[in-house]
Design a protein around this motif. Structure first.
Motif, short mmCIF file in Angstrom:
data_model
loop_
_atom_site.label_atom_id
_atom_site.label_comp_id
_atom_site.label_asym_id
_atom_site.label_seq_id
_atom_site.Cartn_x
_atom_site.Cartn_y
_atom_site.Cartn_z
N CYS A 32 -2.14 6.85 3.34
CA CYS A 32 -1.83 5.96 2.21
C CYS A 32 -2.74 6.26 1.01
O CYS A 32 -3.96 6.39 1.17
CB CYS A 32 -2.01 4.51 2.66
SG CYS A 32 -1.78 3.32 1.32
N LEU A 33 -2.14 6.36 -0.17
CA LEU A 33 -2.87 6.66 -1.40
C LEU A 33 -3.33 5.38 -2.11
O LEU A 33 -3.93 5.47 -3.17
CB LEU A 33 -1.98 7.46 -2.36
CG LEU A 33 -1.30 8.70 -1.77
CD1 LEU A 33 -0.31 9.27 -2.76
CD2 LEU A 33 -2.34 9.73 -1.39
N ALA A 34 -2.96 4.22 -1.57
CA ALA A 34 -3.25 2.93 -2.22
C ALA A 34 -2.75 2.94 -3.67
O ALA A 34 -3.38 2.40 -4.58
CB ALA A 34 -4.73 2.58 -2.16
N CYS A 35 -1.55 3.54 -3.85
CA CYS A 35 -1.00 3.68 -5.21
C CYS A 35 -0.29 2.42 -5.68
O CYS A 35 0.01 2.27 -6.86
CB CYS A 35 -0.01 4.85 -5.24
SG CYS A 35 1.46 4.54 -4.26
N ALA A 36 0.06 1.53 -4.73
CA ALA A 36 0.73 0.25 -5.04
C ALA A 36 2.21 0.41 -5.39
O ALA A 36 2.84 -0.56 -5.81
CB ALA A 36 0.01 -0.54 -6.13
N ASN A 37 2.78 1.61 -5.23
CA ASN A 37 4.22 1.77 -5.48
C ASN A 37 5.04 0.81 -4.62
O ASN A 37 6.02 0.22 -5.09
CB ASN A 37 4.67 3.19 -5.11
CG ASN A 37 4.78 4.08 -6.30
OD1 ASN A 37 4.22 3.78 -7.35
ND2 ASN A 37 5.48 5.19 -6.15
N CYS A 38 4.64 0.66 -3.35
CA CYS A 38 5.44 -0.17 -2.44
C CYS A 38 5.49 -1.61 -2.93
O CYS A 38 6.54 -2.26 -2.85
CB CYS A 38 4.90 -0.09 -1.02
SG CYS A 38 3.12 -0.29 -0.90
N PHE A 87 -2.89 -3.75 -3.02
CA PHE A 87 -3.43 -2.40 -2.83
C PHE A 87 -4.47 -2.04 -3.90
O PHE A 87 -5.18 -1.05 -3.75
CB PHE A 87 -2.31 -1.35 -2.87
CG PHE A 87 -1.59 -1.25 -1.55
CD1 PHE A 87 -2.11 -0.49 -0.51
CD2 PHE A 87 -0.42 -1.94 -1.33
CE1 PHE A 87 -1.47 -0.41 0.71
CE2 PHE A 87 0.23 -1.88 -0.11
CZ PHE A 87 -0.28 -1.11 0.91
N TYR A 129 -3.83 -1.89 3.43
CA TYR A 129 -2.50 -1.68 4.03
C TYR A 129 -2.26 -2.77 5.08
O TYR A 129 -1.17 -3.36 5.16
CB TYR A 129 -2.37 -0.28 4.68
CG TYR A 129 -0.94 -0.05 5.12
CD1 TYR A 129 0.00 0.48 4.24
CD2 TYR A 129 -0.51 -0.47 6.37
CE1 TYR A 129 1.33 0.60 4.61
CE2 TYR A 129 0.81 -0.35 6.76
CZ TYR A 129 1.73 0.19 5.88
OH TYR A 129 3.05 0.30 6.24
N CYS A 161 7.62 5.38 -1.57
CA CYS A 161 6.24 5.74 -1.19
C CYS A 161 6.09 7.25 -1.39
O CYS A 161 6.85 8.03 -0.80
CB CYS A 161 5.99 5.38 0.27
SG CYS A 161 4.38 5.98 0.84
N PRO A 162 5.14 7.70 -2.19
CA PRO A 162 5.05 9.14 -2.46
C PRO A 162 4.73 9.98 -1.24
O PRO A 162 4.99 11.18 -1.22
CB PRO A 162 3.93 9.24 -3.52
CG PRO A 162 3.21 7.95 -3.49
CD PRO A 162 4.15 6.92 -2.94
S1 SF4 Z 1 3.54 3.36 -1.71
FE1 SF4 Z 1 2.27 1.86 -0.58
S2 SF4 Z 1 2.10 2.73 1.52
FE2 SF4 Z 1 2.82 4.40 0.15
S3 SF4 Z 1 0.95 5.48 -0.50
FE3 SF4 Z 1 1.40 3.93 -2.10
S4 SF4 Z 1 0.21 2.10 -1.45
FE4 SF4 Z 1 0.31 3.47 0.34
#
Ligand code: SF4
Ligand code: SF4
Length: 385
Positions: A265-271, A304, A324, A354-355
């Motif tokens: 997980c990149l902790a990108c917050a896309n989800c 995230f 997560y 999710c990337p």
């Molecule tokens: S989309 Fe959510 S689960 Fe996927 S890398 Fe980003 S924060 Fe992690």
């Protein structure tokens, strides 16, 4: 009395959109934009992604041309209708200093124009209902959500072709629409027909349908729609095993599975950005340079984000693992305790967008598998670290 079920064609759908607009609604629905199906203003069926479909898998989304002129031949894009009911950025109030000593505080006015949502998938309808419970069911209800949702006209489109990341059937939110909509459409598309079956669900819906060019649906039309919905239910891209899930996640707060997903997980917050039920926000205060005017804004935030758990001078969730775990256990477990419902409707967006292709359905399986193998390990006298 208008029959409960009627058939319309594409011109009937144009008439439906025009009728809603004439009654003062801002009509919003699926449109083609930014290489995806996104939500925007719809003035007629020409604005819909006619003849397009979307191909979805974990970390994968592509638009493809269909070989027909389906009006709703795609599933879901990154936008949910949440962005209109609970906007990504919203001014809450402003304050100005007048010529005297008093401050003038102004609450943000409610929108004049009611919203009409066209092409709402059943999982989205379930998400709106969940957000209503979260945002308006407590001691401090959000008046803007209550106002927008309370006045919104909802035209559902039931799903006959689920996407690769959909799992609404296992969350019991689709592919059929329940009663939380005004009209439910099912597109009936074949070599010699292209109709929309319209099921009237509310008196408001009945009043709109009464003015449309429509013909009464036959039992055979209804049976065709039901068969298509049953096929969709049986061909979901994914499923989530919800058996005992509240207790499963409560028991496994220290599962090694959290560390494994955190490694990816990149902790990108896309989800959280694409999820139709996520509701975390932050507030920001801004002032003009003269100090005469200040505003408070609310904007979407995410569990995230590192600073989201900053409380009383420090972070309480330092690692991606803890973030997560917070997100998934809240969605699938704590939400039940807090709001009496799951926080997931099985739309699959968090998987598609999710990337790195992390899949919430697989992560639940992973927790179950770790628990099973740990209990096997214990029964043969091993030690688990
Ligand atoms: S989309 Fe959510 S689960 Fe996927 S890398 Fe980003 S924060 Fe992690
Ligand atoms: S958690 Fe994922 S699948 Fe569930 S509602 Fe949110 S985006 Fe959809």
């Amino acid at each position: 009395m208008t029959p409960t079920r009627v058939l319309i064609d594409r011109s009937g759908l144009d008439a439906l959109i025009a009728t809603l607009a004439a009654q003062g609604y801002r009509v919003l629905g699926p449109t083609l934009g930014r290489d995806a199906i996104v939500l925007g203003d719809v003035a007629g069926t020409d604005d819909l992604p006619v003849g397009w479909t979307d191909e979805q898998e974990a970390g994968h989304y592509r638009l493809r041309r269909r070989d027909d002129a389906a009006l709703f031949g795609y599933v879901l894009g990154p936008h949910s209708f949440k962005r209109f009911l609970y906007p990504p950025r919203q001014r809450l109030w402003s304050v100005s200093r007048g010529s005297g000593p008093d401050l003038e505080v102004r609450a943000e006015p409610h929108d004049d124009r009611p919203l009409a949502f066209l092409g709402v998938r059943p999982c989205e309808i379930a998400a709106m209902r969940i957000q209503e419970r979260v945002l308006t069911g407590g001691e401090f209800p959000d008046p803007s959500y209550a106002d927008r949702y309370g006045r919104a006209f909802v035209v559902a489109v039931q799903c006959t072709e689920p996407g690769g990341t959909c799992f609404c059937a296992s969350m019991r939110t689709g592919p059929r629409a329940g009663t939380d909509c005004d009209l439910a459409l099912t597109e009936l598309l074949g070599p010699d027909r292209h109709d929309l079956l319209v099921e009237v669900r509310t008196p408001r819906g009945e009043q709109i349908v009464a003015g449309l060019p429509a013909r009464e649906a036959t039992d055979a039309d209804v049976a065709t729609a039901n068969e298509a919905l049953a096929r969709a239910e049986a061909s979901m891209g994914r499923s989530l095993d919800t058996e005992g899930i509240v207790e499963l996640l409560e028991r496994n707060i220290e599962s090694p599975a959290w560390g494994k997903v955190a490694d990816r997980c990149l902790a990108c917050a896309n989800c959280t950005s694409v999820c139709p039920t996520c509701f975390c926000t932050t507030v920001e205060d801004t002032t003009d340079l003269t100090g005469q005017h200040a505003e408070r804004w609310r904007r979407w935030d995410s569990c995230f984000n590192r600073d989201f758990s900053f409380i009383a001078g420090s972070l309480i969730r330092h690692s991606t693992r803890s973030r997560y775990r917070q997100w998934m256990t809240h969605k699938l477990s704590a939400w039940h305790r807090q709001f009496g419902t799951s926080g997931c409707v099985g739309c699959g967006r968090c998987i598609t967008w999710c990337p790195v292709g992390i899949d919430i359905t697989h992560e639940v399986d992973s927790i179950r598998n770790h628990e099973r193998s740990a209990s096997t390990f214990h029964t043969v006298g091993g030690r688990y670290r």
